[in-house]
Design a protein around this motif. Structure first.
Motif, PDB file in Angstrom:
ATOM      1  N   ARG A  96      14.320   0.958  -0.387  1.00  0.00           N
ATOM      2  CA  ARG A  96      14.161  -0.184   0.520  1.00  0.00           C
ATOM      3  C   ARG A  96      13.292   0.200   1.723  1.00  0.00           C
ATOM      4  NH1 ARG A  96      19.190  -1.018   2.497  1.00  0.00           N
ATOM      5  NH2 ARG A  96      19.839  -0.492   0.374  1.00  0.00           N
ATOM      6  N   TYR A  97      13.617   1.348   2.309  1.00  0.00           N
ATOM      7  CA  TYR A  97      12.889   1.770   3.500  1.00  0.00           C
ATOM      8  C   TYR A  97      11.414   2.002   3.181  1.00  0.00           C
ATOM      9  CZ  TYR A  97      12.216   3.980   8.047  1.00  0.00           C
ATOM     10  OH  TYR A  97      11.791   4.267   9.319  1.00  0.00           O
ATOM     11  N   HIS A  98      11.150   2.617   2.044  1.00  0.00           N
ATOM     12  CA  HIS A  98       9.762   2.933   1.705  1.00  0.00           C
ATOM     13  C   HIS A  98       8.970   1.687   1.321  1.00  0.00           C
ATOM     14  CE1 HIS A  98      10.966   7.021   2.186  1.00  0.00           C
ATOM     15  NE2 HIS A  98       9.814   7.489   1.773  1.00  0.00           N
ATOM     16  N   LEU A  99       9.643   0.727   0.695  1.00  0.00           N
ATOM     17  CA  LEU A  99       8.926  -0.507   0.358  1.00  0.00           C
ATOM     18  C   LEU A  99       8.589  -1.307   1.618  1.00  0.00           C
ATOM     19  CD1 LEU A  99      10.597  -1.844  -2.901  1.00  0.00           C
ATOM     20  CD2 LEU A  99       8.446  -0.624  -2.619  1.00  0.00           C
ATOM     21  N   ASP A 100       9.428  -1.166   2.645  1.00  0.00           N
ATOM     22  CA  ASP A 100       9.195  -1.907   3.890  1.00  0.00           C
ATOM     23  C   ASP A 100       8.126  -1.266   4.764  1.00  0.00           C
ATOM     24  OD1 ASP A 100      11.034  -3.810   3.264  1.00  0.00           O
ATOM     25  OD2 ASP A 100      12.661  -2.976   4.472  1.00  0.00           O
ATOM     26  N   ARG A 101       7.719  -0.051   4.471  1.00  0.00           N
ATOM     27  CA  ARG A 101       6.778   0.681   5.333  1.00  0.00           C
ATOM     28  C   ARG A 101       5.678   1.315   4.502  1.00  0.00           C
ATOM     29  NH1 ARG A 101       9.733   1.699  10.646  1.00  0.00           N
ATOM     30  NH2 ARG A 101      11.671   0.597  10.230  1.00  0.00           N
TER      31      ARG A 101
END
Lengths: 195, 195
Positions: A96-101
Motif C-alpha cells: 500500500r505504502y509503495h503504491l501510494d508513493r
DNA sequence: GTCTATATGCTGATAGAC
DNA sequence: GTCTATCAGCATATAGAC
C-alpha cells in the motif's frame, strides 16, 4: 496574479522539492537540469539556490525524507502478534505504502548510484533498518515453527524484491484494486515462507 | 606497442560496446559522456562515430542484444515436461543467466526511460515475450491442477521480480554459491505458486 | 580509421542589482 | 527572494587532414 517577482519563501521551498521529485522520477537525476526544475517551479535557476546548496542535496533530501517516513509510518502501524500476523501486516503495509508513493520509491531504488559516498552510506543504513524489520519477523516465525527459513537474509531480500516489484506494473486504473493485489501477494508470500 | 593512430576496425568495434556496457552499468546512461567511452576504448571521441551513429544507438544495441540473447539461450535450454519441472528449469535458468550478466541486466532494467519511444517499444516487446514464457508455464500448471493461480499475469510479475532481485545483493565472493542461492529461490517459488 | 579542431548549445553555480 | 548576467567547463556531433 502572475506576480513575476517578490517574496514567496513559504511556498517556493516545498515546490522546489516537489518539482525535483517529479522530474527525477520521470527522467532520472543525471538527465534533469537545475533549469528544468526552476522552470517547473516558475522561477529562474539562480533562485533555487535559496533553498538548496546544490543539486546533490535535492536528491539526498528526497531520499532521506522518503526512507524516514517509511520507517516512521511502519512504526506507527506495527502491532504485536504472531509472526504470521506480523508478516501479513508488513506485506500489506509495504504494498500500500509503495503504491501510494511511486515517485519516491522509484528514485529510492534507481538513483542510489548518483549519491555521493557519504550520502549513500546514510541512505543504505536507513534501508537496512527497514529490511531488518522484515528479517526479524521471518526469524521469529522460524522460532515459532511456522516459517521454513534456510537463510533469513536471502528470504528477506526475496520477499522485498517481490513486493516492491508491484510498483513497476500496477496502474490505479487497471483491472485490479490495490486491495485485491495485496491479497494475491499476501497469498504468495505466506506460502513461500511457510513450512 | 601503444600505436596512437592507424586501423583497428576489427577490434575497436566490439570494444566500444563493451566500454559503453561497463560505463552505463556503473554510472548510468545519462551520466556517461562519449568522451569517457572513447577514453576507455583508447581513442578520441570523434572516432566512436565510425561504429555508432549516436549515443542512443549504443544503449539500444546493448539492450536489444541482451534481450535477444536471453530469449535465444532460454529457447536452447527449454525442455518439455511437467509444469513443475518447467518452472524449476525457468527459475534456475533465470537466476544463473542474470547472475552471469549483471551489467546487462542492470542496464536493461534501469535505462528503459532513456530509450527513445520507438526503441522503447522494441525492447518492451522482447521483454514481454520473455515474461510470457513464464506465464505460459504457470497457466499450464493451473490446468494440471498443481499451481494455484488467481491472476497469472500478477503471479508472473511477482516471480520475475523476486528472481531478478537476486542481482541486487548477490556477490560471487559471498558466503553462498550460485547453486545454493538457486535452491533457496526455487523452494520459495515452488511453494508460492503451488496449491 | 583515427586524428585534431570546431560548431553549437547546455551544465552547475555565483555575483550583484532591485 | 528573485532577477539578469555571467563564468568556466563539458555535452553531442561533425569536418577535413592524414
Amino acid at each position: 496574479m502572475a506576480r513575476t517577482t517578490g517574496s514567496h519563501s513559504d511556498i517556493t521551498g516545498p515546490r522546489v522539492l516537489d518539482a525535483a521529485l517529479r522530474l527525477f522520477a520521470r527522467h532520472g537525476y543525471a538527465a534533469v537540469s537545475m533549469r528544468q526544475i526552476a522552470k517547473e517551479v516558475g522561477v529562474q535557476a539562480g533562485a533555487l539556490y535559496n533553498y538548496t546548496p546544490d543539486k546533490q542535496s535535492l536528491l539526498f533530501d528526497l531520499m532521506k525524507r522518503h526512507m524516514q517516513e517509511l520507517l516512521d509510518t511502519r512504526s506507527d502501524h506495527c502491532r504485536p502478534g504472531t509472526a504470521l500476523k506480523q508478516l501479513e501486516d508488513f506485506t500489506r503495509f509495504h504494498i500500500r505504502y509503495h503504491l501510494d508513493r511511486s515517485d519516491e520509491v522509484f528514485i529510492a531504488y534507481m538513483e542510489l548510484r548518483n549519491l555521493t559516498p557519504e550520502n549513500f552510506t546514510v541512505i543504505e543504513a536507513l534501508r537496512r533498518r527497514y529490511e531488518n524489520e522484515l528479517e526479524t519477523i521471518l526469524q521469529q516465525g522460524a522460532v515459532e515453527g511456522v516459517f521454513a527459513i534456510t537463510d533469513s537474509r536471502i528470504e528477506t531480500m526475496a520477499v522485498i524484491a517481490m513486493l516492491t516489484g508491484v510498483t513497476t506494473w500496477y496502474r490505479a486504473e487497471g483491472r485490479l484494486s490495490a486491495t485485491e493485489v495485496e491479497g494475491i501477494y499476501w497469498d504468495m508470500v505466506r506460502k513461500a515462507v511457510s513450512v
